[in-house]
Design a protein around this motif. Sequence first.
Motif, PDB file in Angstrom:
ATOM      1  N   THR A  51      43.562  31.955  51.122  1.00 24.58           N
ATOM      2  CA  THR A  51      43.010  31.937  49.767  1.00 24.58           C
ATOM      3  C   THR A  51      42.761  30.495  49.357  1.00 24.58           C
ATOM      4  OG1 THR A  51      44.236  33.945  49.198  1.00 24.58           O
ATOM      5  CG2 THR A  51      43.337  32.650  47.378  1.00 24.58           C
ATOM      6  N   ASP A  53      39.971  30.034  46.879  1.00 25.01           N
ATOM      7  CA  ASP A  53      39.351  30.186  45.569  1.00 25.01           C
ATOM      8  C   ASP A  53      40.388  29.919  44.472  1.00 25.01           C
ATOM      9  OD1 ASP A  53      37.074  31.373  43.820  1.00 25.01           O
ATOM     10  OD2 ASP A  53      38.877  32.488  43.240  1.00 25.01           O
ATOM     11  N   GLU A  55      40.558  30.603  41.254  1.00 29.01           N
ATOM     12  CA  GLU A  55      40.922  31.712  40.364  1.00 29.01           C
ATOM     13  C   GLU A  55      41.891  32.666  41.047  1.00 29.01           C
ATOM     14  OE1 GLU A  55      38.804  35.393  37.915  1.00 29.01           O
ATOM     15  OE2 GLU A  55      37.600  33.671  38.569  1.00 29.01           O
ATOM     16  N   ARG A  56      41.643  32.937  42.309  1.00 29.63           N
ATOM     17  CA  ARG A  56      42.519  33.853  43.042  1.00 29.63           C
ATOM     18  C   ARG A  56      43.887  33.215  43.293  1.00 29.63           C
ATOM     19  NH1 ARG A  56      39.753  38.212  45.118  1.00 29.63           N
ATOM     20  NH2 ARG A  56      41.154  38.511  46.898  1.00 29.63           N
ATOM     21  N   ARG A  57      43.906  31.899  43.541  1.00 30.71           N
ATOM     22  CA  ARG A  57      45.195  31.224  43.691  1.00 30.71           C
ATOM     23  C   ARG A  57      45.988  31.275  42.382  1.00 30.71           C
ATOM     24  NH1 ARG A  57      44.578  26.256  44.074  1.00 30.71           N
ATOM     25  NH2 ARG A  57      42.343  25.942  44.416  1.00 30.71           N
ATOM     26  N   GLN A  59      45.851  33.680  40.236  1.00 32.69           N
ATOM     27  CA  GLN A  59      46.376  35.039  40.145  1.00 32.69           C
ATOM     28  C   GLN A  59      47.616  35.206  41.021  1.00 32.69           C
ATOM     29  OE1 GLN A  59      42.155  36.785  40.782  1.00 32.69           O
ATOM     30  NE2 GLN A  59      43.253  38.412  39.725  1.00 32.69           N
ATOM     31  N   LEU A 147      45.077  42.768  45.135  1.00 29.57           N
ATOM     32  CA  LEU A 147      44.248  41.568  45.076  1.00 29.57           C
ATOM     33  C   LEU A 147      43.631  41.237  46.427  1.00 29.57           C
ATOM     34  CD1 LEU A 147      43.286  39.090  43.399  1.00 29.57           C
ATOM     35  CD2 LEU A 147      45.346  37.907  44.210  1.00 29.57           C
TER      36      LEU A 147
END
Length: 246
Positions: A51, A53, A55-57, A59, A147
Amino acid sequence: MSSLIDIFTSHKSDRSFTDLPVADAVLDRIISAAYRAPTSVNSQQVSLVVTRDAERRAQISQIAGGQPWIAKAPVFITLVLDMHKSRLAINAIDREQIAQQSIESIVSGSTDVGIALGSIMAAARAEGLGIVPIGGIRRDAQALIRLLDLPEYTFPVAGVVIGHVDQPAHQKPRLPLATFRHEERYQRDGLEQHIAAYNQEMVQHWKNTGREDGESWSESVSGYYHKIYFPHVLDALKKQGFGNDK
């Protein structure tokens, strides 16, 4: 490049990172170390989800209980116990996989994940990067499964943060070697005394590094282990198709 022994014996879990990216070629070399790590009966029951990205990190950081270094560092890798691949391979020859119904497969697969995690951490540090392993992804494993779109017969066991270090961490003292290395049989004698001495050493370590509120090892570990640390792991494993011999 540091020697292999130096890399292992100087381990630190860094939690302060810059946002400088990790070069693709460097990340490829780190991942190749885990890719070639051994697995039980050549089951290859480990997969990685990388991961990058932001935003995903962020999350994942929240899923893991609000650990900011996950969001700050440029790379997070989730290490997955993966019996989905083996199931497909077994189905291809008209046989049925039932091993996931046993606690033995969870132990075996988690062992293989641990070997891969160690390989990643050593390789990253050999590249001059900092790391911190993350067990907190199991705090809400179901959220991470959603996710990352993990299929049935997989489970996210651990993760690791990788990045360029901003403020280096201090290496913590360890329990005396006599509590770790046992010759021929488990040596119980003296354990309480070793732990008592280590408790004092840890309090002094925290003071030396500017933390007057630092706890002893007994106090620290009791904060986690006087309860079930992540109580929803079994439910998440069952939802993913794993059993526990019952």
